[in-house]
Design a protein around this motif. Structure first.
Motif, short mmCIF file in Angstrom:
data_model
loop_
_atom_site.label_atom_id
_atom_site.label_comp_id
_atom_site.label_asym_id
_atom_site.label_seq_id
_atom_site.Cartn_x
_atom_site.Cartn_y
_atom_site.Cartn_z
N GLU A 1 140.45 94.61 58.65
CA GLU A 1 140.29 93.98 57.35
C GLU A 1 139.37 94.80 56.44
N ALA A 2 138.27 95.32 57.02
CA ALA A 2 137.33 96.08 56.20
C ALA A 2 136.77 97.29 56.94
N THR A 3 137.30 97.59 58.13
CA THR A 3 136.73 98.68 58.92
C THR A 3 137.80 99.57 59.52
N LEU A 4 137.36 100.76 59.81
CA LEU A 4 138.16 101.70 60.61
C LEU A 4 137.56 101.67 62.01
N THR A 5 138.32 101.19 62.99
CA THR A 5 137.80 101.02 64.35
C THR A 5 138.27 102.17 65.23
N ILE A 6 137.32 102.77 65.93
CA ILE A 6 137.61 103.86 66.87
C ILE A 6 137.37 103.32 68.29
N SER A 7 138.41 103.33 69.12
CA SER A 7 138.34 102.73 70.46
C SER A 7 138.82 103.74 71.50
N ASP A 8 138.42 103.46 72.78
CA ASP A 8 138.97 104.28 73.85
C ASP A 8 140.29 103.68 74.28
#
Length: 337
Positions: free
Chosen positions: A33-40
């Motif tokens: 919604e408001a973020t760029l998420t970096i995940s493994d």
């Protein structure tokens, strides 16, 4: 953010490096919604970047290189094949750039708006305000001086005002009777009557010589008084002369001969304005002078001046003569043969 709703929940793979001295690692990138998420790859979030703070370091080049605003050491690389994600982030950067304030542009807009306001004040409000101020502060003695100067210019066209030792006190009594400072009789040059600054009323000799009732001449004087209540003669002069004349009058107390000449030419050429009947009747009533003689002098049939005849404020009342007969006879000969 609204523009990017179509990209919410998309994912891409990339190479993320948390710091310059650390190894890059493959990650999953998603837009929320408001973020760029970096995940493994175990769906464990490693970091979150605010969408509003994402910056691209190498626009137009690949792999696309991003970092969070203020931290160029942390990076995210997206291969050229991740077209959808790159497009989404690039669109985000464009949306952010448009939304950010532009101090230079705002400054120029502010300067332009201020300049436009000042120009509007100078062209619309200031001339009228300056003129009104000049009219309100110019003393009577200066008004009289201006009026006498205008009369001198008019006499170049009309001829010198008629006068004699015997008629001077008669004109003074007629002026007092009609509520003006001075009356001058001109041998020509004006159709009927004219009021100058300083309370000087000019009358054509015909108004004196062609009528047996002095109320006709008095009526024309009163009509000029009524016009002055609508538009002050000095205000009329300054209106036609322009802002410079008002400024000059306030700062030097005088007007140039050119200004006076132009005004004299104008008032001699333009017809006198028509006045509402009620305005005329009011000044006749105040002066206790009948309006009917003036009305019939304007239209002998009475058809176009019927209200001035039917509503004559002095009708049926005992009248004090405008002038004694002897005075009127003397005045009718003021310009000679």
């Amino acid at each position: 953010m609204t523009a990017l709703k179509q990209y919410q929940r998309i994912e891409a793979t990339g190479l993320w490096r948390p710091a310059p001295d650390e190894q890059r690692r493959e990650v999953v990138v998603s837009i929320g919604e408001a973020t760029l998420t970096i995940s493994d790859f175990n769906d464990r979030a490693l970091t979150h970047w605010s969408l509003a703070a994402v910056e691209r370091q190498n626009a137009g080049e690949y792999p696309a290189l991003y970092n969070p605003d203020g931290d160029a050491g942390e990076t995210l690389e997206l291969a050229e094949s991740e077209t959808t994600m790159i497009e989404a982030i690039d669109r985000l950067q464009e949306a952010i750039r448009r939304a950010r304030p532009h101090p230079g542009r705002l400054r120029w807009i502010s300067v332009g708006a201020t300049a436009a306001l000042v120009l509007a004040l100078l062209t619309l409000w200031m001339p009228g305000a300056l003129r009104r101020h000049a009219v309100s502060v110019v003393p009577d003695i200066k008004r009289q001086e201006i009026g006498e100067t205008v009369l001198t210019r008019i006499e170049r066209v009309s001829g010198k005002a008629c006068t004699s030792e015997e008629t001077a006190p008669v004109l003074a009594r007629l002026a007092q009777r009609t509520g003006v400072r001075r009356i001058a009789i001109l041998p020509g040059g004006i159709p009927e009557s004219l009021l100058l600054p300083g309370g000087i009323v000019l009358l054509n000799r015909a108004l004196i010589e062609d009528h047996e009732d002095p109320a006709v001449a008095a009526g024309h004087v009163l009509a000029e008084r009524a016009r002055a209540e609508t538009l002050d003669p000095l205000a009329e002069l300054l209106t036609h002369a322009g802002t410079g004349a008002s400024f000059r009058l306030l700062t030097t107390g005088s007007l140039t001969p050119e200004i006076v000449d132009r005004y004299a030419e104008r008032v001699l050429a333009q017809p006198r304005s028509e006045l509402p009947d009620d305005a005329l009747l009011a000044v006749f009533g105040q002066a206790a002078i009948p309006s009917s003689p003036y009305a019939y002098a304007r239209d002998i049939t009475g058809e176009t001046v019927l209200p001035l005849i039917e509503a004559d404020p002095m009708a049926g009342r005992k009248l004090e003569p405008v002038l004694p007969d002897r005075d009127w006879v003397l005045l009718q000969a003021i310009c000679g043969n």
